[in-house]
Write an enzyme that holds these catalytic residues in place. Sequence first.
Site, PDB file in Angstrom:
ATOM      1  N   CYS A 106      17.265 -25.521  12.289  1.00 19.84           N
ATOM      2  CA  CYS A 106      17.550 -24.319  13.087  1.00 19.84           C
ATOM      3  C   CYS A 106      16.350 -23.968  13.984  1.00 19.84           C
ATOM      4  CB  CYS A 106      17.954 -23.175  12.163  1.00 19.84           C
ATOM      5  SG  CYS A 106      18.756 -21.807  13.035  1.00 19.84           S
ATOM      6  N   GLU A 119      19.582 -26.428   3.460  1.00 15.81           N
ATOM      7  CA  GLU A 119      18.964 -25.767   2.296  1.00 15.81           C
ATOM      8  C   GLU A 119      19.843 -24.656   1.728  1.00 15.81           C
ATOM      9  OE1 GLU A 119      18.391 -25.135   5.349  1.00 15.81           O
ATOM     10  OE2 GLU A 119      17.501 -23.163   5.712  1.00 15.81           O
ATOM     11  N   HIS A 153      22.185 -25.475   8.206  1.00 12.70           N
ATOM     12  CA  HIS A 153      21.157 -25.227   7.190  1.00 12.70           C
ATOM     13  C   HIS A 153      21.454 -25.965   5.887  1.00 12.70           C
ATOM     14  CE1 HIS A 153      18.808 -21.932   9.089  1.00 12.70           C
ATOM     15  NE2 HIS A 153      19.906 -21.803   9.811  1.00 12.70           N
TER      16      HIS A 153
END
Lengths: 231, 80
Positions: A90, A200, A198
């Site tokens: 990002c 994560e 994302h």
Amino acid sequence: MSLPPKVAVLVFPGSNDDRDAAWALGALGAEAELVWHAEHELPRGTGAVVLPGGFSYGDYLRCGAIARFAPVLDAVRAFAAAGGPVLGICNGFQILCEAGILPGVLRRNRDLEFVCRDVRLRVERIDTPFTARCEPAQELTIPVKHGEGCWYADEELYGELEAAGQLVLRYAEDCNGSVGDVAGVCNEARNVFGLMPHPEHAVDPLLGSGDGALLLAGLVDAARERSLAAA
Amino acid sequence: MRVTVLVRPKDGILDPQGEAVQGSLRKLGFVVGGARVGRLVDLEVEAADAAEAKAQVERMCQELLANPLIESFELEVEGG
């Protein structure tokens, strides 16, 4: 028993996904170390670097434009030039583009809306460390949350990147107006990768999807290999 | 010396902000054929003359103030 591979997670003023990234990497068997942007060197034994999401330096001027002058970026540049695996997520992707380490630029989303939802992605290339655990053309579900994720390259650059196999990840649905629905690109040497989604936030099916773990585990594998080679 | 930098989305680059501004102006009843939204930066620079100031700021634009992939820039030097 070998030590867990060390992954440096950079922290800029305004980063806000650094801890999630560190947690996810830890869950995948890495030792994540947060590294403040003012540092001039990466920790000893760093096997991979993550530039996390957020709003570094308030996104002033253009997203990522100021962060590229952070002292730690010189160390990251040297690490990448030596073949070290670097992942930008990002805002981290925006920084790598502004720094000229990755091609293209991230612009305001076509519909001017902040997009925050799970999106379906298609893996276009598995010949990068980051996608090595994926199947060809595998579909992944990973969340995005960004206002400026519309990746742009002019026709000439786009053609070059496509021919060189650097367009690694595409949206499998309409997301933000990116040229060619590109969601993630790598550098020519394939050791630096940036993406808007994302991973994560998608490492546990309990929270909707575990698909992000595939990409991060690829990074951890690469970090382990690098640590072993350096030892 | 005061230098004003105008940064614009390059010709041919989609400018959704400009389109939104144009749409809003039309809703207000204005007749607008097009709108593009850019950025303005006012700078104070130390320079012997306008040409030197211009050369300095051109470098600033190339290295930071504009992204050449998507933006063009124009300079106005006070008294230049």
